[in-house]
Design an enzyme around this catalytic site. Structure first.
Site, PDB file in Angstrom:
ATOM      1  N   ALA A  19       5.433   6.754   4.406  1.00 18.94           N
ATOM      2  CA  ALA A  19       4.689   6.525   6.036  1.00 18.94           C
ATOM      3  C   ALA A  19       3.569   7.419   6.012  1.00 18.94           C
ATOM      4  CB  ALA A  19       5.744   7.035   7.210  1.00 18.94           C
ATOM      5  N   GLY A  99       5.797  -2.086  -2.866  1.00 21.97           N
ATOM      6  CA  GLY A  99       4.468  -2.438  -3.699  1.00 21.97           C
ATOM      7  C   GLY A  99       4.034  -1.365  -4.251  1.00 21.97           C
ATOM      8  N   HIS A 155     -13.157  -4.267  -8.493  1.00 22.66           N
ATOM      9  CA  HIS A 155     -12.530  -3.357  -7.440  1.00 22.66           C
ATOM     10  C   HIS A 155     -13.336  -2.009  -7.617  1.00 22.66           C
ATOM     11  CE1 HIS A 155      -8.757  -5.608  -8.423  1.00 22.66           C
ATOM     12  NE2 HIS A 155      -8.270  -5.156  -7.267  1.00 22.66           N
ATOM     13  N   LYS A 159     -10.587   2.839  -9.276  1.00 23.18           N
ATOM     14  CA  LYS A 159      -9.633   2.221  -9.901  1.00 23.18           C
ATOM     15  C   LYS A 159      -9.525   2.404 -11.253  1.00 23.18           C
ATOM     16  CE  LYS A 159      -6.928  -2.186  -9.827  1.00 23.18           C
ATOM     17  NZ  LYS A 159      -5.533  -1.542  -9.332  1.00 23.18           N
TER      18      LYS A 159
HETATM   19  N1  LIG Z   1       1.194  -4.040  -3.916  1.00 26.21           N
HETATM   20  C1  LIG Z   1       0.055  -3.926  -2.972  1.00 26.21           C
HETATM   21  O1  LIG Z   1      -0.243  -4.980  -2.167  1.00 26.21           O
HETATM   22  C2  LIG Z   1      -0.368  -2.585  -2.850  1.00 26.21           C
HETATM   23  C3  LIG Z   1      -1.389  -2.339  -1.949  1.00 26.21           C
HETATM   24  C4  LIG Z   1      -1.978  -0.907  -1.740  1.00 26.21           C
HETATM   25  C5  LIG Z   1      -1.339   0.008  -2.452  1.00 26.21           C
HETATM   26  N2  LIG Z   1      -0.326  -0.119  -3.443  1.00 26.21           N
HETATM   27  C6  LIG Z   1       0.815   0.756  -3.930  1.00 26.21           C
HETATM   28  O2  LIG Z   1       1.135   1.381  -3.171  1.00 26.21           O
HETATM   29  C7  LIG Z   1       1.365   2.885  -3.363  1.00 26.21           C
HETATM   30  C8  LIG Z   1       0.874   3.697  -2.263  1.00 26.21           C
HETATM   31  O3  LIG Z   1      -0.430   3.409  -2.010  1.00 26.21           O
HETATM   32  P1  LIG Z   1      -1.184   4.282  -0.779  1.00 26.21           P
HETATM   33  O4  LIG Z   1      -2.650   3.944  -1.237  1.00 26.21           O
HETATM   34  O5  LIG Z   1      -0.547   4.103   0.523  1.00 26.21           O
HETATM   35  O6  LIG Z   1      -1.052   5.824  -1.530  1.00 26.21           O
HETATM   36  P2  LIG Z   1      -1.130   7.141  -0.880  1.00 26.21           P
HETATM   37  O7  LIG Z   1      -2.093   7.187   0.291  1.00 26.21           O
HETATM   38  O8  LIG Z   1      -1.250   8.121  -1.973  1.00 26.21           O
HETATM   39  O9  LIG Z   1       0.264   7.456  -0.189  1.00 26.21           O
HETATM   40  C9  LIG Z   1       1.539   7.710  -0.885  1.00 26.21           C
HETATM   41  C10 LIG Z   1       2.426   8.016   0.112  1.00 26.21           C
HETATM   42  O10 LIG Z   1       3.647   8.188  -0.681  1.00 26.21           O
HETATM   43  C11 LIG Z   1       4.514   9.212  -0.294  1.00 26.21           C
HETATM   44  N3  LIG Z   1       5.617   9.647  -1.044  1.00 26.21           N
HETATM   45  C12 LIG Z   1       5.600  10.187  -2.346  1.00 26.21           C
HETATM   46  N4  LIG Z   1       6.816  10.491  -2.724  1.00 26.21           N
HETATM   47  C13 LIG Z   1       7.673  10.232  -1.925  1.00 26.21           C
HETATM   48  C14 LIG Z   1       9.035  10.022  -1.928  1.00 26.21           C
HETATM   49  N5  LIG Z   1       9.636  10.798  -2.837  1.00 26.21           N
HETATM   50  N6  LIG Z   1       9.494   9.591  -0.793  1.00 26.21           N
HETATM   51  C15 LIG Z   1       8.854   9.228   0.367  1.00 26.21           C
HETATM   52  N7  LIG Z   1       7.566   9.303   0.234  1.00 26.21           N
HETATM   53  C16 LIG Z   1       6.947   9.781  -0.814  1.00 26.21           C
HETATM   54  C17 LIG Z   1       3.660  10.711  -0.072  1.00 26.21           C
HETATM   55  O11 LIG Z   1       3.963  11.499   0.999  1.00 26.21           O
HETATM   56  P3  LIG Z   1       3.351  12.754   1.380  1.00 26.21           P
HETATM   57  O12 LIG Z   1       2.143  12.486   2.028  1.00 26.21           O
HETATM   58  O13 LIG Z   1       4.399  13.478   2.117  1.00 26.21           O
HETATM   59  O14 LIG Z   1       2.801  13.456  -0.027  1.00 26.21           O
HETATM   60  C18 LIG Z   1       2.343   9.678   0.306  1.00 26.21           C
HETATM   61  O15 LIG Z   1       2.403   9.792   1.919  1.00 26.21           O
HETATM   62  C19 LIG Z   1       0.728   3.155  -4.565  1.00 26.21           C
HETATM   63  O16 LIG Z   1       1.668   2.646  -5.688  1.00 26.21           O
HETATM   64  C20 LIG Z   1      -0.290   2.091  -4.658  1.00 26.21           C
HETATM   65  O17 LIG Z   1      -0.669   1.666  -5.910  1.00 26.21           O
HETATM   66  C21 LIG Z   1       0.102  -1.441  -3.680  1.00 26.21           C
END
Ligand SMILES: NC(=O)c1ccc[n+]([C@@H]2O[C@H](COP(=O)([O-])OP(=O)(O)OC[C@H]3O[C@@H](n4cnc5c(N)ncnc54)[C@H](OP(=O)(O)O)[C@@H]3O)[C@@H](O)[C@H]2O)c1
Length: 247
Positions: A19, A99, A155, A159
């Site tokens: 979140a 995702g 991208h 990336k």
């Molecule tokens: N499929 C799609 O359409 C799509 C689109 C965008 C992104 N993604 C993917 O989605 C993921 C997140 O992307 P993002 O850009 O939001 O990354 P981000 O800003 O780095 O956020 C990741 C979050 O995950 C949390 N986290 C890490 N380990 C965790 C755990 N064990 N339990 C609960 N939360 C945890 C972190 O929490 P803390 O803040 O507490 O460290 C951080 O807030 C990546 O793998 C990205 O490649 C997919």
């Protein structure tokens, strides 16, 4: 006497895993303005600084077993916490929408095993436009055997992986419709491009181009909410975004 007021829609109870991240924050923003969903738990890796933010209860990942009842978990986080989240969804009979990229074979197998008990959807891209593009690519590839197929994706400069997961999914859709012949891929990494995919079919004298451009990350959050609302209460199994476009 029959009531003349329309019944209130039943809100889907969501757990947002990751979140604090960019996607998690986009999901929370969208949910706060959407009466059809209610976030009952925002889960993050570390202990939250505040226990309740704008009416949403926050939990650390270690507190997952104690979160309130939820219908669907939406996960955009890191692979480390994935197994615990999936186990919790199975224990609660809740659907999984994820995702998160970079899952290893064990994590993919855990998701596959969970699909015997609960509905599961993992996608490399949650844009609804890309789901339709995948369908169009499959149809074009089937209708144009023998044409050259090329996928160009662009991208932002940060990336690391290339071709993108989305380009590979589009390529797989094309290959499946043309006897397994894979397309060629080209990647551009520049500036702050959110994500662009062009699938081109070419033969002597003509070219067909199918193009999708994502302008911001919110499209992925909107798509995840769209499928989450439609996945809740479905039969166990593995679903694709394409399966849940209607409605
Ligand atoms: N499929 C799609 O359409 C799509 C689109 C965008 C992104 N993604 C993917 O989605 C993921 C997140 O992307 P993002 O850009 O939001 O990354 P981000 O800003 O780095 O956020 C990741 C979050 O995950 C949390 N986290 C890490 N380990 C965790 C755990 N064990 N339990 C609960 N939360 C945890 C972190 O929490 P803390 O803040 O507490 O460290 C951080 O807030 C990546 O793998 C990205 O490649 C997919």
């Amino acid at each position: 006497m029959a009531s003349t007021t329309a019944p209130m829609p039943i809100a889907t109870r969501l757990l947002i895993h990751g979140a604090n991240g960019r996607m998690g924050q986009a999901l929370l923003r969208l949910c706060s303005a959407d009466a059809t969903c209610r976030v009952v738990a925002a889960v993050t890796r570390r202990s939250p600084a505040q226990r309740v933010v704008d009416g949403v209860p926050w939990f650390a990942a270690t507190e997952l077993p104690g979160v309130p009842a939820f219908d669907v978990a939406i996960d955009f986080s890191l692979p480390e916490g994935f197994a615990a989240l999936v186990a919790q969804c199975v224990a609660r009979g809740a659907a999984v929408v994820s995702g998160t990229t970079g899952l290893d074979a064990t994590q993919v197998a855990a998701l596959q095993a969970a699909s015997a008990t609960v509905p599961v959807l993992w996608a490399s891209n949650f844009s609804l436009g890309v789901a339709v593009l995948e369908d169009l690519v499959a149809r074009a590839a089937a209708a144009l055997p023998g044409w050259d197929c090329d996928i160009v994706e662009a991208h932002h400069a940060a990336k690391l992986d290339a071709p993108s997961g989305t380009a590979l999914s589009l390529g797989a859709a094309a290959a499946a419709s043309r006897g397994g012949v894979a397309p060629h891929y080209a990647s551009v990494r520049a500036g702050d491009i959110v994500g662009e995919h062009t699938v081109q079919f070419a033969t002597a004298g003509e070219r067909l181009e199918l193009v999708h451009r994502a302008g911001n990350r919110e499209v992925f959050a909107r798509g995840a909410l769209h499928v989450a609302a439609r996945l809740a209460g479905r039969a166990p199994g593995t679903y694709r975004v394409r399966d849940l476009l209607d409605g």
